[in-house]
Write a protein that holds these residues in place. Structure first.
Motif, short mmCIF file in Angstrom:
data_model
loop_
_atom_site.label_atom_id
_atom_site.label_comp_id
_atom_site.label_asym_id
_atom_site.label_seq_id
_atom_site.Cartn_x
_atom_site.Cartn_y
_atom_site.Cartn_z
N GLU A 85 3.35 -3.29 6.31
CA GLU A 85 2.42 -2.24 5.88
C GLU A 85 3.19 -1.26 4.82
O GLU A 85 4.16 -0.71 5.03
N ARG A 86 2.63 -1.28 3.63
CA ARG A 86 3.07 -0.42 2.45
C ARG A 86 1.94 0.03 1.76
O ARG A 86 1.03 -0.42 1.35
N ARG A 87 2.23 1.36 1.40
CA ARG A 87 1.19 2.18 0.70
C ARG A 87 1.23 1.82 -0.81
O ARG A 87 2.34 1.61 -1.03
N ARG A 88 0.13 2.07 -1.43
CA ARG A 88 0.14 1.71 -2.79
C ARG A 88 0.93 2.93 -3.66
O ARG A 88 0.79 3.89 -2.97
N PRO A 89 1.01 2.54 -4.78
CA PRO A 89 1.77 3.81 -5.42
C PRO A 89 0.71 4.96 -5.67
O PRO A 89 -0.48 4.60 -5.62
N PRO A 90 1.24 6.28 -5.60
CA PRO A 90 0.28 7.34 -5.57
C PRO A 90 -0.41 7.48 -7.00
O PRO A 90 0.01 7.00 -7.97
N ALA A 91 -1.83 7.78 -6.66
CA ALA A 91 -2.64 7.71 -7.87
C ALA A 91 -2.22 8.70 -9.01
O ALA A 91 -2.50 8.40 -10.13
N GLU A 92 -1.88 9.65 -8.74
CA GLU A 92 -1.07 10.85 -9.57
C GLU A 92 0.28 10.24 -10.47
O GLU A 92 0.30 10.59 -11.45
N TRP A 93 0.52 9.15 -10.24
CA TRP A 93 1.69 8.45 -10.96
C TRP A 93 1.05 7.50 -12.20
O TRP A 93 1.53 7.39 -12.88
N ILE A 94 -0.29 7.38 -12.14
CA ILE A 94 -1.02 6.60 -12.91
C ILE A 94 -1.71 7.50 -14.06
O ILE A 94 -2.67 8.39 -13.79
N PRO A 95 -1.15 7.80 -15.32
CA PRO A 95 -1.75 8.66 -16.26
C PRO A 95 -3.00 8.39 -16.93
O PRO A 95 -3.40 9.12 -17.67
#
Length: 181
Positions: A85-95
Motif C-alpha cells: 500500500e503506497r499513496r500516489r504522489p501529492p497532487a500539489e506536486w504536479i504543477p
C-alpha cells in the motif's frame, strides 16, 4: 511500503522534476500517450496490427505480447498492488492541469508500465523490428505515468521489472514444460 529514506528523497525529487517538465511536446504528447495506454488500448491496437499485417510471425508476436501483458497485469495489479500500500504522489506536486482523477489503488507498482514493458519485451524475440517500434511508446508510457502524478519513478521501475519478468515467463515456461514431457 517503507522506501529507504535516501531512495525516497531521490524518488520525490525526481517525481517533482518530471512532473514540472513543461514543454510544448510534453503538454501535447504525454496526455495523449496516457489516454491511449488506458485499459491497454495501445497494446491491443499494436497486437491487432501485428496479427493483421505480420503473417505468421506477426500473429506469434502479437500472441506473445498479449499473453505477457496479461501476466504482467495479474502480477502488478492483482498481486503487488494488493500486498503493497503506497499513496500516489501529492497532487500539489504536479504543477500542470494534467493531474488525472487518480484511482484509490496503491501507487506501487505501475501496472501501465508493467503492461507496456511486458508487451514490448515479449514481441522483441519473435519480431525484433515490431518490438523496437513498441519500445518508444513503452518508454513514453512510463514517463507519462510520473509526469501525470500517478506514480513515483520507483513505481515505474518496479512495473518495468514485473513487465520484463512476465515476458521472460511467457517465453520460458512453454519451453520448460515441453522439455519435461
Amino acid at each position: 511500503m517503507r522506501v529507504p529514506t535516501g531512495l525516497q528523497g531521490h524518488d520525490h525529487r525526481l517525481t517533482r522534476r518530471i512532473a514540472a517538465w513543461d514543454s510544448p511536446v510534453a503538454r501535447r504528447l504525454l496526455p495523449a500517450v496516457e489516454e491511449t495506454a488506458e485499459h491497454t488500448k495501445l497494446w491491443w491496437v499494436a497486437a491487432l496490427g501485428m496479427a493483421a499485417r505480420g503473417g505468421r510471425r506477426g500473429r506469434r508476436a502479437a500472441a506473445s505480447g498479449v499473453l505477457a501483458m496479461a501476466v504482467a497485469e495479474l502480477l502488478s495489479n492483482g498481486v503487488a498492488k494488493q500486498l503493497v500500500e503506497r499513496r500516489r504522489p501529492p497532487a500539489e506536486w504536479i504543477p500542470h492541469g494534467d493531474v488525472m482523477d487518480r484511482p484509490d489503488s496503491s501507487s506501487f507498482p505501475s501496472g501501465h508500465t508493467a503492461a507496456a514493458v511486458a508487451f514490448t519485451a515479449a514481441v522483441v524475440p519473435t519480431w525484433p523490428w515490431a518490438g523496437a517500434a513498441c519500445a518508444a511508446p513503452a518508454v513514453l508510457v512510463a514517463v507519462a505515468r510520473v509526469h501525470s502524478g500517478a506514480h513515483y519513478p520507483s513505481d515505474v521501475a518496479a512495473g518495468a521489472v514485473i513487465g520484463a519478468a512476465s515476458a521472460a515467463l511467457v517465453r520460458t515456461v512453454p519451453r520448460f514444460l515441453s522439455r519435461r514431457r
